[in-house]
Motif scaffolding. Sequence first.
Motif, PDB file in Angstrom:
ATOM      1  N   VAL A 113       0.747  -1.282   0.097  1.00 50.67           N
ATOM      2  CA  VAL A 113       0.049  -0.041  -0.114  1.00 50.67           C
ATOM      3  C   VAL A 113       0.853   1.219   0.140  1.00 50.67           C
ATOM      4  O   VAL A 113       1.652   1.573   0.909  1.00 50.67           O
ATOM      5  CB  VAL A 113      -0.954   0.008   1.232  1.00 50.67           C
ATOM      6  N   LEU A 114       0.815   2.036  -0.949  1.00 53.37           N
ATOM      7  CA  LEU A 114       1.476   3.315  -1.277  1.00 53.37           C
ATOM      8  C   LEU A 114       0.374   4.726  -0.916  1.00 53.37           C
ATOM      9  O   LEU A 114      -0.288   4.836  -1.947  1.00 53.37           O
ATOM     10  CB  LEU A 114       2.287   3.411  -2.399  1.00 53.37           C
ATOM     11  N   SER A 115       0.868   5.345  -0.025  1.00 45.35           N
ATOM     12  CA  SER A 115      -0.175   6.384   0.373  1.00 45.35           C
ATOM     13  C   SER A 115       0.810   7.721   0.144  1.00 45.35           C
ATOM     14  O   SER A 115       1.871   7.896   0.564  1.00 45.35           O
ATOM     15  CB  SER A 115      -0.922   6.205   1.645  1.00 45.35           C
ATOM     16  N   ASN A 116       0.347   8.630  -0.681  1.00 47.99           N
ATOM     17  CA  ASN A 116       0.688   9.943  -0.659  1.00 47.99           C
ATOM     18  C   ASN A 116       2.454   9.937  -0.900  1.00 47.99           C
ATOM     19  O   ASN A 116       3.078  10.341  -0.447  1.00 47.99           O
ATOM     20  CB  ASN A 116       0.325  10.899   0.432  1.00 47.99           C
ATOM     21  N   THR A 117       2.864   8.949  -2.002  1.00 50.65           N
ATOM     22  CA  THR A 117       4.208   8.852  -2.301  1.00 50.65           C
ATOM     23  C   THR A 117       4.386   8.857  -3.751  1.00 50.65           C
ATOM     24  O   THR A 117       3.544   9.124  -4.596  1.00 50.65           O
ATOM     25  CB  THR A 117       4.590   7.618  -1.435  1.00 50.65           C
ATOM     26  N   ALA A 118       5.799   8.667  -4.046  1.00 53.22           N
ATOM     27  CA  ALA A 118       6.068   8.481  -5.569  1.00 53.22           C
ATOM     28  C   ALA A 118       7.516   8.029  -5.556  1.00 53.22           C
ATOM     29  O   ALA A 118       8.399   7.842  -4.589  1.00 53.22           O
ATOM     30  CB  ALA A 118       5.901   9.943  -6.089  1.00 53.22           C
ATOM     31  N   PRO A 119       8.031   7.631  -6.547  1.00 45.08           N
ATOM     32  CA  PRO A 119       9.322   7.232  -6.840  1.00 45.08           C
ATOM     33  C   PRO A 119      10.409   8.219  -6.644  1.00 45.08           C
ATOM     34  O   PRO A 119      11.477   7.911  -6.243  1.00 45.08           O
ATOM     35  CB  PRO A 119       9.431   6.438  -8.246  1.00 45.08           C
ATOM     36  N   ARG A 120      10.134   9.376  -6.995  1.00 46.22           N
ATOM     37  CA  ARG A 120      10.648  10.717  -6.852  1.00 46.22           C
ATOM     38  C   ARG A 120       9.829  11.904  -6.318  1.00 46.22           C
ATOM     39  O   ARG A 120       8.964  12.004  -6.740  1.00 46.22           O
ATOM     40  CB  ARG A 120      11.560  10.797  -8.219  1.00 46.22           C
ATOM     41  N   MET A 121      10.532  12.336  -5.174  1.00 49.18           N
ATOM     42  CA  MET A 121       9.592  13.206  -4.571  1.00 49.18           C
ATOM     43  C   MET A 121      10.344  14.698  -4.245  1.00 49.18           C
ATOM     44  O   MET A 121      11.326  14.704  -3.388  1.00 49.18           O
ATOM     45  CB  MET A 121       8.974  12.801  -3.144  1.00 49.18           C
ATOM     46  N   GLY A 122       9.981  15.540  -5.354  1.00 45.82           N
ATOM     47  CA  GLY A 122      10.812  16.929  -5.073  1.00 45.82           C
ATOM     48  C   GLY A 122      12.140  16.867  -5.722  1.00 45.82           C
ATOM     49  O   GLY A 122      13.038  15.865  -5.671  1.00 45.82           O
TER      50      GLY A 122
END
Length: 258
Positions: A113-122
């Motif tokens: 479960v992946l919540s409010n995330t990404a492989p690259r963040m910012g």
Amino acid sequence: MQVLMRPWGAMHYRIDGPEDGLPVVFANSLGTDLRLWDAVLPLLPGIRAIRYDKRGHGLSDSGGPVSIADLAEDAAALIEATGGPAVFVGLSIGGMIGQALAARRPELLRALVLSNTAPRMGAPEIWAARIAAVRAGGVASIADAVMERWFAPPFRTTPALHPWRNMLARCDAQGYIAACEAIAAADLTEAAASLRLPALVIAGDQDGSSPPDLVRGTADLIPGADFHVIPGAGHLPCVETPAAWAALLAPFLQDHAR
């Protein structure tokens, strides 16, 4: 209190729920501790909830500089110590840990479960500016700006905001900086695209840290992933809209309890 000794120091964790329940590991966001999940656990009966404080957060030791891969190894060690395989639930940096863990140690996971995330963040320069601000004025100096990214405007007008601001402001500065550096250096695009396990991906339509389109891109990388946006939720929907968040998670957990 339960502690898992790691090469870098003591990692604090907690287990709630029946011994024979579905093992579900919860990984927190940047600047929070395992209390992040307090509101949703009563809405997920029957699971064996395994929560922990990553390095430099909560009651865990700091551990110095770290990468997302290092944090994934900590999560793997916890699952091995507490009895896996497990469903892994990660929010923000916790979701990045989940992506790395699923790619490196798929045998430890039933589902993700992946919540409010990404492989690259910012972008790295954004993280560099935040790190400089923390070094200059401590974590408390950025707390108000972070609250605007974490929560939708209605929540920010309530007394419920204050404990979360305090939690962030009291986070160990060096532990916070180390986690920021790990996020800045991470690009998990290839890892996410390699995943072949059941995945649920959740976004909040008011999220100022990981907007819905960014999170949707994560789901698009994982074949067969389910994607949902929670209306009125910011970066921490398990805090702001716990019933809506748990309503998405509960059936997913039931599907993968066997």
